[in-house]
Each structure stands twice: as C-alpha cells, then as structure tokens.
Scaffold this motif. Structure first.
Motif, PDB file in Angstrom:
ATOM      1  N   TYR A  57     -29.580  51.242   7.098  1.00  0.00           N
ATOM      2  CA  TYR A  57     -29.155  50.293   6.059  1.00  0.00           C
ATOM      3  C   TYR A  57     -30.280  50.057   5.060  1.00  0.00           C
ATOM      4  CZ  TYR A  57     -24.534  48.909   7.731  1.00  0.00           C
ATOM      5  OH  TYR A  57     -23.205  48.903   8.062  1.00  0.00           O
ATOM      6  N   ALA A  58     -31.494  49.841   5.582  1.00  0.00           N
ATOM      7  CA  ALA A  58     -32.631  49.607   4.675  1.00  0.00           C
ATOM      8  C   ALA A  58     -32.888  50.854   3.824  1.00  0.00           C
ATOM      9  CB  ALA A  58     -33.873  49.242   5.478  1.00  0.00           C
TER      10      ALA A  58
ATOM     11  N   THR B 288     -30.818  53.387   3.084  1.00  0.00           N
ATOM     12  CA  THR B 288     -29.728  53.670   2.148  1.00  0.00           C
ATOM     13  C   THR B 288     -29.758  52.686   0.974  1.00  0.00           C
ATOM     14  OG1 THR B 288     -28.446  54.433   4.028  1.00  0.00           O
ATOM     15  CG2 THR B 288     -27.252  54.108   1.976  1.00  0.00           C
ATOM     16  N   ALA B 289     -30.078  51.427   1.279  1.00  0.00           N
ATOM     17  CA  ALA B 289     -30.209  50.447   0.196  1.00  0.00           C
ATOM     18  C   ALA B 289     -31.264  50.931  -0.800  1.00  0.00           C
ATOM     19  CB  ALA B 289     -30.586  49.083   0.759  1.00  0.00           C
ATOM     20  N   CYS B 290     -32.375  51.455  -0.267  1.00  0.00           N
ATOM     21  CA  CYS B 290     -33.451  51.895  -1.160  1.00  0.00           C
ATOM     22  C   CYS B 290     -33.086  53.172  -1.916  1.00  0.00           C
ATOM     23  CB  CYS B 290     -34.745  52.096  -0.387  1.00  0.00           C
ATOM     24  SG  CYS B 290     -35.470  50.543   0.137  1.00  0.00           S
TER      25      CYS B 290
ATOM     26  N   THR C  59     -30.155  53.930  -2.836  1.00  0.00           N
ATOM     27  CA  THR C  59     -29.214  53.453  -3.864  1.00  0.00           C
ATOM     28  C   THR C  59     -29.989  52.877  -5.047  1.00  0.00           C
ATOM     29  OG1 THR C  59     -27.744  52.866  -2.054  1.00  0.00           O
ATOM     30  CG2 THR C  59     -27.150  52.061  -4.227  1.00  0.00           C
ATOM     31  N   LEU C  60     -30.977  52.031  -4.738  1.00  0.00           N
ATOM     32  CA  LEU C  60     -31.784  51.448  -5.820  1.00  0.00           C
ATOM     33  C   LEU C  60     -32.489  52.550  -6.608  1.00  0.00           C
ATOM     34  CD1 LEU C  60     -33.387  48.414  -3.931  1.00  0.00           C
ATOM     35  CD2 LEU C  60     -31.627  48.322  -5.691  1.00  0.00           C
TER      36      LEU C  60
ATOM     37  N   TRP D 186     -26.717  60.722  -0.551  1.00  0.00           N
ATOM     38  CA  TRP D 186     -26.143  59.374  -0.516  1.00  0.00           C
ATOM     39  C   TRP D 186     -24.825  59.382   0.254  1.00  0.00           C
ATOM     40  CZ3 TRP D 186     -22.443  56.405  -3.739  1.00  0.00           C
ATOM     41  CH2 TRP D 186     -22.685  55.030  -3.708  1.00  0.00           C
ATOM     42  N   ILE D 187     -23.969  60.354  -0.041  1.00  0.00           N
ATOM     43  CA  ILE D 187     -22.697  60.468   0.691  1.00  0.00           C
ATOM     44  C   ILE D 187     -22.968  60.662   2.188  1.00  0.00           C
ATOM     45  CG2 ILE D 187     -20.597  61.847   0.998  1.00  0.00           C
ATOM     46  CD1 ILE D 187     -20.645  62.471  -1.971  1.00  0.00           C
ATOM     47  N   GLY D 188     -23.992  61.481   2.498  1.00  0.00           N
ATOM     48  CA  GLY D 188     -24.348  61.713   3.896  1.00  0.00           C
ATOM     49  C   GLY D 188     -24.622  60.408   4.638  1.00  0.00           C
TER      50      GLY D 188
ATOM     51  N   ILE E 129     -22.928  55.278   7.882  1.00  0.00           N
ATOM     52  CA  ILE E 129     -22.658  53.832   7.873  1.00  0.00           C
ATOM     53  C   ILE E 129     -21.181  53.559   8.163  1.00  0.00           C
ATOM     54  CG2 ILE E 129     -22.491  51.829   6.331  1.00  0.00           C
ATOM     55  CD1 ILE E 129     -25.147  52.701   5.099  1.00  0.00           C
TER      56      ILE E 129
ATOM     57  N   LEU F 197     -18.339  65.683  -0.240  1.00  0.00           N
ATOM     58  CA  LEU F 197     -19.676  66.195   0.063  1.00  0.00           C
ATOM     59  C   LEU F 197     -19.700  67.721  -0.019  1.00  0.00           C
ATOM     60  CD1 LEU F 197     -22.581  65.824   1.068  1.00  0.00           C
ATOM     61  CD2 LEU F 197     -21.713  65.703   3.392  1.00  0.00           C
TER      62      LEU F 197
ATOM     63  N   LEU G 157     -26.489  47.684  -7.799  1.00  0.00           N
ATOM     64  CA  LEU G 157     -27.907  47.347  -7.597  1.00  0.00           C
ATOM     65  C   LEU G 157     -28.026  46.061  -6.785  1.00  0.00           C
ATOM     66  CD1 LEU G 157     -29.483  48.123 -11.101  1.00  0.00           C
ATOM     67  CD2 LEU G 157     -30.146  49.167  -8.952  1.00  0.00           C
TER      68      LEU G 157
ATOM     69  N   ALA H 238     -27.022  46.732  -3.238  1.00  0.00           N
ATOM     70  CA  ALA H 238     -28.048  47.432  -2.462  1.00  0.00           C
ATOM     71  C   ALA H 238     -29.112  46.442  -1.990  1.00  0.00           C
ATOM     72  CB  ALA H 238     -28.682  48.541  -3.300  1.00  0.00           C
TER      73      ALA H 238
ATOM     74  N   LEU I 292     -27.679  44.598   0.854  1.00  0.00           N
ATOM     75  CA  LEU I 292     -27.669  45.455   2.051  1.00  0.00           C
ATOM     76  C   LEU I 292     -29.053  45.504   2.686  1.00  0.00           C
ATOM     77  CD1 LEU I 292     -25.244  47.153   3.044  1.00  0.00           C
ATOM     78  CD2 LEU I 292     -26.345  49.141   2.049  1.00  0.00           C
ATOM     79  N   PHE I 293     -30.083  45.578   1.828  1.00  0.00           N
ATOM     80  CA  PHE I 293     -31.459  45.677   2.322  1.00  0.00           C
ATOM     81  C   PHE I 293     -31.838  44.402   3.073  1.00  0.00           C
ATOM     82  CE2 PHE I 293     -36.073  45.399   1.981  1.00  0.00           C
ATOM     83  CZ  PHE I 293     -36.444  46.660   2.393  1.00  0.00           C
TER      84      PHE I 293
ATOM     85  N   PRO J 212     -27.299  45.570   8.864  1.00  0.00           N
ATOM     86  CA  PRO J 212     -25.955  45.801   9.415  1.00  0.00           C
ATOM     87  C   PRO J 212     -25.377  44.524  10.009  1.00  0.00           C
ATOM     88  CG  PRO J 212     -27.638  46.752  10.834  1.00  0.00           C
ATOM     89  CD  PRO J 212     -28.344  46.246   9.623  1.00  0.00           C
TER      90      PRO J 212
END
Lengths: 262, 423
Positions: free
Chosen positions: A171-172, A174-176, A178-179, A209-211, A216, B90, B407, B410, B413-414, B418
């Motif tokens: 999660y951390a 993927t968040a990064c 995304t950013l 990203w899709i991966g 998730i 994908l 943004l 995200a 989420l960070f 979860p």
C-alpha cells in the motif's frame, strides 16, 4: 567530492548496514541494529549530498545515479519494516540487495557530469525521481518478503501476520508510485505538451501500476491464496524492473524520450 | 477455489466468468478492428465525444438505479470482474510497451502488412480491443463507485472515492478528450510575426493568435575535450569514455592516459585549416567558433604536442589536434544548457502579451499552451529561428480534476494503509 570517492563511502555504509543486520539476526535489542543502519545511511547520504553539490544538479539523471538512490532507500525501507514489524531477517535482505546495486555502480560506473538537459530543469525533477526510487525500494522489500514466503512457506508460523506486513508495504509503495507517476504526468504537460504520451517508460509505468493494483484487489477477497498473492508481487516487481531500466533494451526504446544517460 | 462445486455461468459468478467476459470484449474488439480498421480519433471530436460521454454516464447511472441489486451487476462491480479486466489491460499494455508504435500521422499503407498490423498493435492506443477494454474497465470502475454510495459511509470511504472516482474521471476525460486535442508547430524567425502553423500531417492551419519572436537565446555548457581514435572517431578509453569540461586556462587534466594542459581559450574565434596547418585568430562576430589551445604529453611520447582544438560552427570547420597516427584530441558539440524565446503574442481580440518561453516554462494564452520546441540545429547557438509547439486540450481541466483526486487518494492510501481485517 566526485564519483571516485564512492567506493570508500559505499564500503563504509555496507559494513555498517551489515553489522546492523548481523546484530538484528542475533536477537540483539532493536536499538543497536537501528543505530548502525542509521549510521550507514548517514555515511551514504553524505556522499549523495556532496556529489549533488559537486555536480551542481540533482544526481538523478543517469541510471547509475538512480541506482545510488535505490541503494540508499532500500536500507531505509528495511529499517522501517524492522522497527515496525520486528522481522529480524529483513535488514540482511535489504543490505544484500542494496550491496548488489552498489557493486553494479562500482563495477560499471556511469559517466557523471554537470550537464542537465533543458527538459530536466524543472522543480518536478527531484521529487518525481526520488519518490519513484523510494517506492521501488519499499516494493523491493515487499518482493524480498514474497520470495522468503514462497521459499519457506511451510516453515512460517504466522502467515496472516506476514501477509499483513506485505499489504502494508505494498500500500505504501503503490501510493508512492501513484504520486510519482502523477507528478510525472503534470511535469510532462509542462515539458512535452501532454500529460500522457504512451512513451515506453510511461507504458511500463502503467503496467507496473496495474500489477500492484492486481495484488491489492486480489487481496480484498478473504478467500484469496497467499501463494498467488506473492506470485503477483513477483510479476509486478519484474514489470517494475522493465520500467526502471529494462525498457532501454526493448525494441520500443529507440522512441523513448525518457533517456538521459549520455 | 471457493466456487469449485459451482458450474460455469451458475450464480454467483467468479473469476472464470470474469476472464470469459474480458476475453469476449477483447474478441469483439478484434472483430471490429479486422472489419473497420483503426479508430480515427477525428470522428469522435466534439460534439460526438461529449454525447458518448453523456450517454455512458447516463447508462451507468440507469444500470445502477434500475438493476443495481441484480447479481450480475453486483458481480460487475466487484473484484471478480475487476481482476480479469486489469489482467487483459496489462497484457495489451505490455504489447504496447514492446512493439515500437507508429505515430498517428503515418499513412495506413506504411504500416507493416502483418498480423500485428491488422490487429492494431502498431497503434495500440487507437485500436478497438484496447479502447473497448478501457471502456469495460470504466464500466466496472463506475459501477463499483456507484455501488459504494449505496452502502453505509465510513471515513475510509474518502480514500475509496478519491481513488476510484478520480481514476474514473481522469480516464474518461483522457479517452474522450484525446479526440479534441490539437497539437501544431510554428516556426518563427527573429523579428518576424507568424500565425500559420503545421499539424503532424504537414497541413497548414491559421491560428487566432500570432507570435512575434523578439529574440532567441541559446546558452551552452562550456566546451569539452575528449581523446579519440583518429580513424573511427571513437572516444577513449572505449570501456568508459572520459571527457574534460573546460574550467579555465592553466588547468591540467588526465584523459585516457594523456596529460592535457589548457594553454589558451578563445570564446570567439575564426578557424582556418588545410591539410597540414591550422590557424586560429580571435573574431568577434556571428558564426565565431570556440577554440582551446592545449598541450598534450604522455610518458613515452618524445615531446609534448601543442595546438588548437575547436568544434567549429556553421561558418568554420571543426579542428582536432593529432597526437600520433592513431590518437587525436577533439572537442565535441557543446551541450545546450538553456534556450529561450522572448516573444510578443497578439490575439484576435486585440490583446498583446510579452513573455519568455523556454523548455519547462510554457506560456498559456487563451485556450493554447505555447511550448519552446526546438530551433535551427544547423546554425546551433546562432539560430535565429525558434520552433514552438502549440497545444489545445479543452478536456485538460477534467483530467486534472481526476489527477488531483488521485493524488489526494494516494496520500490517503499511504497514511491509512490497508483495511484492518478481523482475523
């Protein structure tokens, strides 16, 4: 300070990280391994900072320079995971992986000079690349855990706790990414006229990203298999490697405007 | 897996149906691709794209309101449908990332006449399977978001909405908006005013604004010196070519085993050369080249070599200093540090605006963004022509709304991580 000094700082940092990792494995209290790892990070970052000032630009342009940051962020991710989740082996893993990337940089050094092409002269440059390298390191740590899990599945006592840790890392991370990706999109609009041009690097960033989105979402179902989840992480990490440097060796690479190494 | 006792197509549906559905969409795309060929974005330009967008949103809302409780719609707004759609997307993205793509302007008969070409893989983003799968993903994304609105709202849902609705808005806006995007280039001479532009097919288009190029400036990095193999021009050492960036007269450096001393530097020089003789004199005028006088020595070399090295200009030839039969000192083309255009922009409404446009610093005038694109390569730093790119994207605000939500999502989420599960 120039690149020539890298060897000494890198060896110093690896020794400190290695000592921290060894003590962590030997059931020492958390404090000493953490202090040693932190000391290694200070040594390593001192080199990055002085390289930055000698090049008069952020050292983020060449592949070697991104490997430099990756080697730095891996022990950071390892340390955070160690402190939060208490897995003793994570520091050894991140130290070894970091050392691999350090040795690539020692054996196959890039050419580092002051040149920074106009397209890279933007306030988005440093945050875009640094946040990507940070997320790659976190997701690298998640991948190490996935490998550990797949190899020793039958000997892991608390599987759901390990899955929970992996979820947190993904999660951390993927968040990064995304950013990093969206900052890249906004920057691309300013530099190249469009926020998304399906440049090979962008395409593989989307694939990566899709991966991770697959992982998730797959994990949302309580019935999901831990093994499949970990395999998904491996696949996603392979996509990530293609995005980072593998893309340079693909037939589509000659079209990429994301190449700055020489 | 958990539905092992269930026959295929028997409710509740799972991953198997999800993959069959996604593959069916892909096959439908392939059939459309083979029968109608590539999607032509111009056919979907405003107002067609807006109508499609409105119908799409209405359709999603209608399905949610009228059939939201039906098991198929519930399935379509869940993980079992999401994962297969993402897997297929994908796969297509990986093909897109592997195969070199042909630019949108290329004529149909220039595409390779093989199976990949017929499947649209050389222009994946305007191929039917890709676009249909994107819309299928949007259907799932939209229905998932709508379904969540019917549940009891928790604080965690903020993250869910930011991420899912944000992605929905950005993707839909990007897909529909691509048909309305205009990109043209405009070449302007110093002192001249220009309003005619060229699109990627080379057609001329008159714009509602005009650009006057008041001045164009290029700043270069200091010149560099390299050691080359005289025959091939390869830089040495071959394994890791070294170079030395000029940093003042009197300095000394080691290059590929040679000691190179900088004796003299002329930022503006005229270079005259014939087969045996090179002469360099100061010359303050346009077209002057940069030249460095160096002294090169090496243990084993009978005596140091001294002479001028220059990378030339459009007026003067480049000049290397030959050390022996095989090795020379050369000065490669200087790298560009910065280039910028001072412009005055006039609009049809009669407004006038002065600005500096450079790479990473576009100028926004009315609905256009004006970018510094290139200059006259042949004249290098003496270029008096600036090439601009002008981009109009009426849907940018929609896409940016989605990007800003993503943004924020995200960041959420960070921080939140979860969902905590009850074990």
């Amino acid at each position: 300070m120039t690149w020539d000094a890298f060897f000494y700082f890198a060896i110093g940092a690896i020794l400190l990280w290695g000592a921290g990792a060894a003590l962590a494995l030997k059931h020492y209290a958390k404090r000493l391994p953490a202090i040693l790892t932190l000391a290694g990070l200070v040594v390593f970052f001192f080199f990055i900072a002085t390289l930055w000032s000698s090049l008069e630009r952020p050292p983020l342009r060449t592949m070697g320079e991104t490997r430099l940051w990756y080697s730095f962020f891996l022990p950071v991710a390892g340390l955070l995971t160690y402190l939060r989740w208490n897995y003793r082996w994570i520091l050894s893993f991140t130290t070894i992986l970091s050392a691999v990337f350090i040795f690539v940089n020692i054996l196959k050094p890039d050419i580092h000079n002051k040149v920074l092409m106009p397209a890279l002269q933007s306030p988005w440059f440093a945050p875009h690349v640094i946040i990507y390298m940070f997320s790659y390191a976190i997701l690298g740590a998640a991948t190490l855990i996935a490998i550990y899990y797949l190899v020793r599945e039958n000997r892991i006592s608390d599987k759901s706790r390990m899955m929970l840790m992996t979820d947190n890392l993904v999660y951390a991370g993927t968040a990064c990414i995304t950013l990093g990706m969206l900052m890249g999109a906004i920057w691309a609009k300013e530099a190249w006229g469009h926020y998304w041009s399906w440049d090979p690097k962008e395409t593989w960033a989307a694939a990566t990203w899709i991966g991770y989105l697959l992982y998730i979402h797959y994990r949302m179902k309580r019935s999901s298999s831990h093994r499949t989840s970990m395999l998904l992480l491996l696949i996603a990490f392979i996509l990530l490697q293609i995005c980072w440097y593998g893309v340079n060796y693909l037939p589509s690479a000659k079209q990429s405007i994301h190449t700055y190494s020489t | 897996m958990e539905h092992s006792s269930r026959k295929i197509w028997e409710q509740p549906w799972g991953y198997t149906e999800g993959f069959l559905f996604a593959i069916a969409i892909g096959l439908a795309g392939i059939i459309l691709q083979l029968s109608t060929g590539q999607i032509e974005p111009v056919l979907f330009a405003f107002p067609v794209n807006s109508i499609i967008g409105a119908l799409f949103l209405t359709g999603l809302l209608a399905v949610h309101l009228l059939a939201g409780k039906k098991s198929m719609v519930r399935w379509l707004s869940g993980v079992y449908a999401t994962i297969p759609a993402l897997v297929l997307l994908l796969v297509l993205s990986m093909i897109l990332g592997l195969i070199p793509q042909q630019p949108q302007g290329t004529a149909k008969d220039l595409l390779p006449p093989n199976l990949f070409g017929r499947l649209g893989w050389y222009r994946m983003t305007t191929s039917w399977p890709f676009v249909l799968l994107c819309f299928y993903t949007l259907v799932i994304l939209g229905l998932t978001t709508l379904r969540r609105t019917a549940q009891k709202q928790r604080w965690r849902d903020i993250g869910f909405y930011l991420n899912h609705l944000g992605l929905f808005i950005a993707l839909l806006g990007g897909l529909l908006g691509s048909a309305d995007m205009v990109r043209v280039t405009m070449s302007v001479q110093e002192g001249a005013v220009e309003w005619r532009s060229n699109n990627s097919s080379g057609e001329t288009m008159e714009l509602s604004l005009a650009i006057q190029l008041d001045s164009f400036l290029i700043e270069e990095y200091p010149p560099k010196l390299v050691i080359i193999e005289h025959e091939t021009g390869k830089m040495l050492p071959a394994s890791r070519p070294g170079s030395y960036m000029f940093d003042g007269v009197g300095k000394t450096t080691q290059l590929a085993g040679y000691r190179v001393e900088i004796i003299e530097y002329l930022p503006h020089a005229a270079v005259f050369r014939d087969s045996s003789f090179t002469n360099v004199v100061p010359m303050m005028m346009e077209g002057a080249a940069e030249a460095i006088r160096v002294k090169v020595s090496k243990p084993g070399l009978s005596q140091p070599k001294e002479g001028w090295v220059s990378n030339g200009s459009y007026l003067f030839p480049h000049s290397v200093l030959q050390i022996d039969d095989a090795i020379s000192v050369a000065m490669p083309q200087q790298e560009v540090k910065r280039y910028s255009s001072h412009v005055t922009v006039y609009t049809e409404e009669g407004t006038t605006r002065q600005a500096v446009i450079e790479v990473n610093k576009p100028l926004s005038v009315e609905e256009w963004m004006i970018y510094q694109y290139s200059y006259d390569d042949a004249k290098g730093k003496y270029s008096d022509t600036s090439l601009f790119e002008l981009v109009r994207d009426p849907w940018l605000k929609v896409v940016y709304t989605g990007i800003i939500m993503l943004l924020a999502g995200a960041l959420f989420l960070f921080i939140a991580g979860p969902k905590k599960r009850r074990s």
